[in-house]
Design a protein around this motif. Sequence first.
Motif: not given
Length: 288
Positions: A103, A107, A109, A162, A165, A168-169
């Motif tokens: 983290n 950000c 995770l 990746q 991330i 999460n997006r």
Amino acid sequence: MDTEIQGDDFEYKSGYLKEDFLLFHIKDKVNKEFDFHYHDFNKIIIFLSGKVTYLIEGKAYYLKPWDILLVNNHDLHKPIIDISEPYERIIIWINLKFLEAHNYDKCDLQTCFNLVNEKRINLIRLSNDAENQLRYLISMLEASLKSVEFGSKLLSKTIFIQLIIYLNRLYIGENYLKDSKALKYDPQIDNILKFINENLNKKLSIEELAQKFYLSRYYLMHKFKEETGYTIHSYINQKKLMLAAEKIREGQEINKVVYECGFTDYSAFLRAFKKMFKKSPRNLLDEE
């Protein structure tokens, strides 16, 4: 690590994940009914093919290829599998300590998993572009995990981050549900489940729940079992014990944990704990 393949899932005998993450790509036809179960780690399920309905905490998800399910640790879940077709899926187990270690400022995770708890939606259903990106990341991750080339282990961790991330997006962007037909649940029972999980430090009797939600005791007990597969007493007890085990692993004092998890009788807590985990609270840390 000691594991057994159990059709859709793996029975993790120790219940505790020591690796940073593990990925399993499975395709099979298993004529078996699965029980509700939980893990002490978070899990990602990527559905690839077959006819499967996934039950998670009182919700039924009707899956399409490349649907993603985010399953938090301690979420009670199970698949209902139509064996007329092979069932293919990718399952990823995630060590939360690994996410915490990566983290950075603004950000976290674990955000997508935290939002699952808040929004109570486990499903991410992808657009075509998002599906292509997921396919690419998964193929890269699987290839790196099989590779013995220089730096392959580090590369696998990098690709996995990746992937996290990207998920999460997607979830933060509210791509978690676009098809109302993909989900079935009872809103009233969902509110009761949310209340229970937010108040595990309290006694939580059936009578108090019935009164709070303006239901008869009998209707509440019947409807709860119908929607979740659990009796109210069993659900509350298991959730309290899971929380207690988590706090004990974090190093909290056992007597304090008993009180914080809403137990009033240490002897009753100890009996229930041993029955569920097959070991005493003091021996729980032996698996670390």
